[in-house]
Design a protein around this motif. Structure first.
Motif, short mmCIF file in Angstrom:
data_model
loop_
_atom_site.label_atom_id
_atom_site.label_comp_id
_atom_site.label_asym_id
_atom_site.label_seq_id
_atom_site.Cartn_x
_atom_site.Cartn_y
_atom_site.Cartn_z
N TYR A 6 0.82 -1.22 0.00
CA TYR A 6 0.00 0.00 0.00
C TYR A 6 0.85 1.27 0.00
CZ TYR A 6 0.93 -1.11 4.90
OH TYR A 6 1.54 -1.47 6.07
N SER A 7 2.18 1.13 -0.20
CA SER A 7 2.99 2.36 -0.21
C SER A 7 3.54 2.66 -1.61
CB SER A 7 4.13 2.26 0.81
OG SER A 7 5.03 1.23 0.48
N THR A 8 2.89 2.15 -2.64
CA THR A 8 3.41 2.37 -4.00
C THR A 8 3.32 3.84 -4.42
OG1 THR A 8 1.30 1.65 -4.88
CG2 THR A 8 3.05 0.02 -4.84
N ASP A 9 2.35 4.59 -3.85
CA ASP A 9 2.30 6.04 -4.14
C ASP A 9 3.57 6.71 -3.64
OD1 ASP A 9 -0.16 5.63 -5.16
OD2 ASP A 9 -1.28 6.72 -3.61
N GLN A 10 3.98 6.33 -2.41
CA GLN A 10 5.22 6.89 -1.85
C GLN A 10 6.43 6.48 -2.70
OE1 GLN A 10 5.72 6.07 2.48
NE2 GLN A 10 3.60 5.38 2.46
N LEU A 11 6.45 5.20 -3.10
CA LEU A 11 7.57 4.69 -3.90
C LEU A 11 7.66 5.46 -5.23
CD1 LEU A 11 9.84 2.61 -4.41
CD2 LEU A 11 8.08 1.03 -5.26
N CYS A 12 6.51 5.63 -5.88
CA CYS A 12 6.51 6.32 -7.18
C CYS A 12 6.89 7.80 -7.02
CB CYS A 12 5.16 6.17 -7.87
SG CYS A 12 4.88 4.47 -8.43
N ALA A 13 6.47 8.42 -5.90
CA ALA A 13 6.85 9.81 -5.65
C ALA A 13 8.37 9.93 -5.46
CB ALA A 13 6.11 10.34 -4.42
N CYS A 14 8.96 8.96 -4.77
CA CYS A 14 10.42 8.97 -4.58
C CYS A 14 11.13 8.78 -5.92
CB CYS A 14 10.84 7.86 -3.61
SG CYS A 14 10.32 8.12 -1.90
N LEU A 15 10.63 7.82 -6.72
CA LEU A 15 11.23 7.58 -8.04
C LEU A 15 11.13 8.83 -8.91
CD1 LEU A 15 9.99 3.96 -8.89
CD2 LEU A 15 12.37 4.69 -8.59
N ALA A 16 9.99 9.53 -8.79
CA ALA A 16 9.79 10.75 -9.60
C ALA A 16 10.86 11.79 -9.27
CB ALA A 16 8.40 11.31 -9.37
N VAL A 73 12.87 1.88 -14.46
CA VAL A 73 13.85 1.26 -13.55
C VAL A 73 14.52 0.10 -14.29
CG1 VAL A 73 14.01 -0.11 -11.42
CG2 VAL A 73 12.65 1.99 -11.46
N ALA A 74 15.85 -0.05 -14.10
CA ALA A 74 16.60 -1.05 -14.89
C ALA A 74 16.51 -2.45 -14.30
CB ALA A 74 18.06 -0.63 -14.99
N ALA A 75 16.29 -2.56 -12.99
CA ALA A 75 16.15 -3.87 -12.34
C ALA A 75 15.69 -3.63 -10.91
CB ALA A 75 17.48 -4.63 -12.33
N VAL A 76 15.00 -4.62 -10.35
CA VAL A 76 14.67 -4.59 -8.93
C VAL A 76 15.25 -5.85 -8.30
CG1 VAL A 76 12.85 -4.29 -7.20
CG2 VAL A 76 12.48 -3.45 -9.52
N PHE A 77 15.88 -5.69 -7.14
CA PHE A 77 16.45 -6.82 -6.40
C PHE A 77 15.71 -6.92 -5.07
CE2 PHE A 77 19.76 -5.34 -9.21
CZ PHE A 77 20.40 -6.50 -9.64
N TYR A 78 15.42 -8.15 -4.64
CA TYR A 78 14.70 -8.33 -3.39
C TYR A 78 15.54 -9.10 -2.39
CZ TYR A 78 10.66 -6.71 -5.91
OH TYR A 78 9.80 -5.94 -6.63
N THR A 79 15.53 -8.62 -1.12
CA THR A 79 16.22 -9.36 -0.06
C THR A 79 15.34 -10.46 0.48
OG1 THR A 79 15.44 -7.81 1.64
CG2 THR A 79 17.62 -7.38 0.66
N HIS A 80 14.02 -10.21 0.58
CA HIS A 80 13.13 -11.27 1.07
C HIS A 80 11.68 -10.92 0.80
CE1 HIS A 80 13.34 -8.54 4.55
NE2 HIS A 80 12.41 -9.22 5.21
N THR A 81 10.80 -11.85 1.17
CA THR A 81 9.40 -11.78 0.71
C THR A 81 8.48 -10.99 1.63
OG1 THR A 81 8.71 -13.79 1.91
CG2 THR A 81 9.64 -14.09 -0.30
N HIS A 82 8.94 -10.55 2.79
CA HIS A 82 8.01 -9.92 3.74
C HIS A 82 7.31 -8.72 3.09
CE1 HIS A 82 10.20 -11.90 7.36
NE2 HIS A 82 9.43 -12.73 6.70
N GLU A 83 6.09 -8.47 3.59
CA GLU A 83 5.20 -7.53 2.91
C GLU A 83 5.79 -6.13 2.79
OE1 GLU A 83 1.76 -5.98 5.09
OE2 GLU A 83 2.23 -7.39 6.69
N ASP A 84 6.69 -5.76 3.71
CA ASP A 84 7.28 -4.43 3.66
C ASP A 84 8.47 -4.36 2.70
OD1 ASP A 84 8.38 -6.19 5.54
OD2 ASP A 84 9.11 -4.61 6.87
N HIS A 85 8.85 -5.49 2.13
CA HIS A 85 10.00 -5.52 1.22
C HIS A 85 9.60 -5.87 -0.22
CE1 HIS A 85 13.06 -5.19 4.45
NE2 HIS A 85 12.04 -5.62 5.17
N MET A 86 8.72 -6.87 -0.36
CA MET A 86 8.33 -7.31 -1.70
C MET A 86 6.94 -6.80 -2.09
SD MET A 86 8.51 -11.19 -3.24
CE MET A 86 10.30 -11.31 -3.20
N GLY A 87 6.17 -6.32 -1.10
CA GLY A 87 4.78 -5.95 -1.35
C GLY A 87 4.62 -4.94 -2.48
N GLY A 88 5.41 -3.88 -2.47
CA GLY A 88 5.26 -2.83 -3.48
C GLY A 88 5.52 -3.34 -4.88
#
Ligand SMILES: [Zn+2]
Length: 340
Positions: A45-55, A64-79
């Motif tokens: 539910y924080s994709t608005d914040q993520l997109c604002a930061c990217l902007a 974005v050229a690539a996304v890397f994930y450390t783990h699956t928890h909702e605060d890391h992979m959710g967006g």
């Protein structure tokens, strides 16, 4: 530039995304010859914040050229899941990360809720009501947000393997335990380690209901003590820092303190009812303490489960715990659980 975006070094930016109920989480952006790459993606539910930061970096998810994930928890992979097909790039995970190749929303919905877990693992007591009171008034946001539940463009990477993006190599390394799918990413050119949740300023949560495992988590911390010191560590929560060795020692210290706390409960009065024992260990207990209290409870249960596997304690039919023999000092306990 907004307070959510912090330029740490040239070509290295930290986004700090917030939640109404959970701790703020970091997303890191690194500039490569092919454009920006991200590490983790915040809450569903924080994709608005993520997109604002990217902007603020002048890009959208599609650039974005690539996304890397450390783990699956909702605060890391959710967006990353919630943004669905808005990405136009590969999304790298450790190759064993099952939820990244299935429907992520379904995977997490199939995990036990904390309330069900509590009812299954704790003896009924007045403390149950107390915990409910502490949690009330915390209105969270719905977990299921955008997308179709799939991590679009997911690519599995083996431990020890590196991915090259825009001339930069990012190596995937084993860091399982806090999540059964946890890895860390080593930015080889700048010698930075994106550490996810393995070393935090507070004890790393170990939640049985989502598959976290204290024994493999401790083994991960001990294994990383043998690794060379990177120039910078980039944790999933809190501030980036130098000194991986110190951070590992601190996290191992939290585990040792957790053992001491659990032994203390067992020695003070048996049989132990962990929920009451944990909540009573707080001097002040209000809604502000809910999250810390819940993590302490979850970690105490992980500790008790590990001690049960080592044959030192047992959970009775009434769900209370007792010792089956003398409890060893921590230094003598460690060799017992290394063999589990
Ligand atoms: Zn986590």
């Amino acid at each position: 530039m907004s307070s959510a975006v912090e330029r740490l070094e040239p070509g290295l930016v930290r986004f700090r995304l917030v939640s109404p109920t959970l701790a703020p989480v970091n997303v890191y952006a690194m500039e490569t010859g092919a454009g920006w790459v991200l590490f983790d993606s915040g809450f569903t539910y924080s994709t608005d914040q993520l997109c604002a930061c990217l902007a603020e970096l002048g890009v959208g998810p599609a650039e974005v050229a690539a996304v890397f994930y450390t783990h699956t928890h909702e605060d890391h992979m959710g967006g990353g899941v919630s943004l669905g097909d808005a990405w136009g790039c590969p999304q790298y995970v450790w190759e064993g990360t099952r939820p990244a190749f299935e429907n992520y929303y379904d995977y997490y919905d199939a995990c036990e809720s904390w309330r069900v877990w509590l009812g299954r693992r704790m003896a009924p007591s007045e403390w149950m009501e107390r915990l409910r009171q502490l949690s009330s008034g915390r209105s969270g946001k719905a977990f299921r947000q955008g997308g179709d539940g799939l991590l679009h463009g997911a690519v599995g990477v083996a431990f020890g393997e590196a991915v090259t993006v825009g001339g930069r190599r990012f190596r995937c390394e084993d860091a399982r335990g806090h999540d059964p799918f946890h890895c860390v990413w080593h930015d080889e050119a700048c010698d930075r380690l994106v550490t996810g949740d393995i070393v935090l300023g507070l004890p790393t949560p170990l939640l049985e209901r989502i598959g976290d495992n204290i024994t493999s988590y401790r083994a991960t911390l001990q294994r990383w003590q043998q690794a060379p010191e990177p120039a910078l560590i980039l944790p999933g929560h809190g501030r980036p820092s130098v000194g991986l060795g110190r951070a590992l020692e601190r996290s191992l210290g939290y585990l040792e303190a957790g053992y001491a706390l659990t032994v203390g409960f067992l020695e003070a009065a048996e049989p132990v009812e962990p929920l009451g024992a944990v909540l009573e260990s707080f001097e002040t207990l209000g809604p502000a303490q809910f999250q810390v209290a819940f993590i302490r409870l979850a970690n105490t249960m992980s500790q008790l489960d590990e001690m049960a596997l080592a044959g030192l304690v047992e959970q009775r039919e009434d769900l209370r715990w007792r010792r089956t023999g003398p409890l060893p000092a921590y230094a003598d306990y460690l060799p017992l659980v290394e063999r589990l």
